[in-house]
Write an enzyme that holds these catalytic residues in place. Structure first.
Site, PDB file in Angstrom:
ATOM      1  N   ASN A 144     -11.157   4.601  12.053  1.00  0.00           N
ATOM      2  CA  ASN A 144     -10.629   3.391  11.435  1.00  0.00           C
ATOM      3  C   ASN A 144     -10.243   2.399  12.529  1.00  0.00           C
ATOM      4  OD1 ASN A 144      -9.317   1.455   9.917  1.00  0.00           O
ATOM      5  ND2 ASN A 144      -7.635   2.769   9.277  1.00  0.00           N
ATOM      6  N   ASP A 169      -7.215   7.475  -1.721  1.00  0.00           N
ATOM      7  CA  ASP A 169      -5.820   7.831  -1.434  1.00  0.00           C
ATOM      8  C   ASP A 169      -5.647   9.355  -1.449  1.00  0.00           C
ATOM      9  OD1 ASP A 169      -5.097   5.229  -1.026  1.00  0.00           O
ATOM     10  OD2 ASP A 169      -4.149   4.938  -2.956  1.00  0.00           O
ATOM     11  N   GLU A 176      -7.330   9.519  11.297  1.00  0.00           N
ATOM     12  CA  GLU A 176      -6.477   8.344  11.159  1.00  0.00           C
ATOM     13  C   GLU A 176      -5.439   8.223  12.266  1.00  0.00           C
ATOM     14  OE1 GLU A 176      -6.327   5.518  10.346  1.00  0.00           O
ATOM     15  OE2 GLU A 176      -5.296   5.117   8.466  1.00  0.00           O
ATOM     16  N   ASP A 181     -11.781   4.327  -0.722  1.00  0.00           N
ATOM     17  CA  ASP A 181     -10.510   4.971  -0.403  1.00  0.00           C
ATOM     18  C   ASP A 181      -9.909   5.526  -1.696  1.00  0.00           C
ATOM     19  OD1 ASP A 181      -7.902   5.581   0.299  1.00  0.00           O
ATOM     20  OD2 ASP A 181      -7.456   3.630   1.182  1.00  0.00           O
ATOM     21  N   HIS A 215     -12.905   9.078   0.402  1.00  0.00           N
ATOM     22  CA  HIS A 215     -12.048   9.897   1.262  1.00  0.00           C
ATOM     23  C   HIS A 215     -10.709  10.170   0.587  1.00  0.00           C
ATOM     24  CE1 HIS A 215      -9.460   6.598   2.809  1.00  0.00           C
ATOM     25  NE2 HIS A 215     -10.557   5.889   3.023  1.00  0.00           N
ATOM     26  N   ARG A 238      -9.417  12.814   5.075  1.00  0.00           N
ATOM     27  CA  ARG A 238      -8.660  12.052   6.064  1.00  0.00           C
ATOM     28  C   ARG A 238      -7.395  12.819   6.419  1.00  0.00           C
ATOM     29  NH1 ARG A 238      -5.858   6.127   4.878  1.00  0.00           N
ATOM     30  NH2 ARG A 238      -3.792   6.765   5.594  1.00  0.00           N
ATOM     31  N   GLU A 255      -6.847  11.877   1.431  1.00  0.00           N
ATOM     32  CA  GLU A 255      -5.982  12.075   2.591  1.00  0.00           C
ATOM     33  C   GLU A 255      -4.951  13.168   2.340  1.00  0.00           C
ATOM     34  OE1 GLU A 255      -2.974   8.334   2.112  1.00  0.00           O
ATOM     35  OE2 GLU A 255      -5.131   7.963   2.060  1.00  0.00           O
ATOM     36  N   ASP A 293       0.843  -1.195   0.000  1.00  0.00           N
ATOM     37  CA  ASP A 293       0.000   0.000   0.000  1.00  0.00           C
ATOM     38  C   ASP A 293       0.884   1.253   0.000  1.00  0.00           C
ATOM     39  OD1 ASP A 293      -2.159   1.726   0.195  1.00  0.00           O
ATOM     40  OD2 ASP A 293      -2.358   1.485   2.366  1.00  0.00           O
TER      41      ASP A 293
END
Length: 304
Positions: free
Chosen positions: A216, A94, A194, A92, A119, A164, A121, A65
């Protein structure tokens, strides 16, 4: 055929349900699905939503990831999952797969794929798993541009744009709270906190931020695993379990494969396998048979 080959709920209904859930006093429990069949199981059991994790899409492709997956790969997995479930799907996205214009393009792709929300981030691009060390976050102004681009590209106002922040483990919880407030001002509908660690951290964040919050609860990470009921009492609006189903499946698959390798047969594993009849039940095999029968039993009238 409603609910057979595809979801019986419209995208509009799913997005409205997600918005309503976030506005309610009940926490939305959103497990991750690593494929469409798991999404059907999540719906059958009674959860409120389905999550598509970037880490899981990466792992499913045998990749770490670290931002290697593409917008098209993530979108297609989201489309496959959203197609089969009546539940809203949160995905997600990213860092938006590039610059702010890329984040805008991401929203249009995900809207067209039937997703209820995504979301974005504030990590640098390429990103790292949120529960690993060595992360770095972009300046607040850069994340604001990312979010504004995503919000501006949205055609359906009910599509949820979630921000996020990974800043808590880098700059401290106070800085993360300041970022969350700025992201809300930039148009975020939901804040993803997070890698907070303790209930006290979650309580502090909740007290400081006015808009809905998502937590999360991933295993083996930075955060203490807190029951959904406790998170609901603190005031959190949604909780994701992003990798749980993949971890459960991979643990079972590895154990079974090792036994087959060592014993030369799977006969000792049958009580740990999903039975054929249960799989057919989940796939609604009987309804497909009924549909086929109805089609083949159709006859034209000869007097027409």
């Amino acid at each position: 055929m409603s609910g057979l080959l595809a979801s019986s709920a419209s995208v509009t209904d799913k997005r409205s349900a997600f918005r309503a859930g976030l506005a309610s006093d009940r926490i939305q429990r959103i497990p991750g699905a690593f494929n469409p069949l798991v999404a059907k199981l999540i719906q059958e059991i009674g959860f409120e939503g389905v999550y598509v994790s970037g880490a899981v899409v990466s792992a499913d492709l045998a990749l770490p990831d670290i931002g290697l997956t593409t917008l098209s790969e993530v979108t297609e997995r989201g489309r496959q999952i959203a197609r089969v479930t009546d539940l809203p799907v949160l995905i997600d996205a990213d860092t938006g797969f590039g610059e702010p214009m890329s984040a805008a393009r991401t929203v249009t792709f995900l809207e067209d794929a039937g997703i209820a929300g995504a979301h974005f981030e504030d990590q640098v691009n390429p990103k790292r798993c949120g529960h690993l060390d060595g992360k770095a976050v972009v300046p607040v102004e850069e994340m604001v541009r990312r979010l504004r681009a995503a919000v501006a590209a949205r055609r359906d106002p009910n599509f949820v744009v979630c921000a996020r922040t990974d800043a808590a483990g880098i700059e401290g919880i106070d800085a993360a709270i300041d970022r969350a407030k700025t992201y809300a001002d930039a148009g975020a509908d939901l804040i993803f906190t997070e890698a907070l660690r303790t209930p006290a951290d979650f309580e502090k964040f909740r007290a400081a931020v006015d808009i809905p919050l998502l937590v999360n609860m991933t295993e083996f990470g930075k955060s203490e695993l807190i029951p959904a009921s406790t998170l609901e009492k603190i005031g959190y609006n949604a909780v994701i379990y992003p990798v749980s189903t993949l971890r459960l499946a991979m643990f079972a698959a590895e154990a079974g494969l090792r036994e087959i390798y060592e014993q030369g047969t799977q006969s000792g594993l049958l009580d740990r396998m999903q039975h054929r009849s249960r799989l057919y039940e989940l796939l609604q095999y009987e309804r497909y048979n009924e549909f086929d029968s109805d089609i083949f039993n159709f006859a034209l009238r000869r007097d027409q």
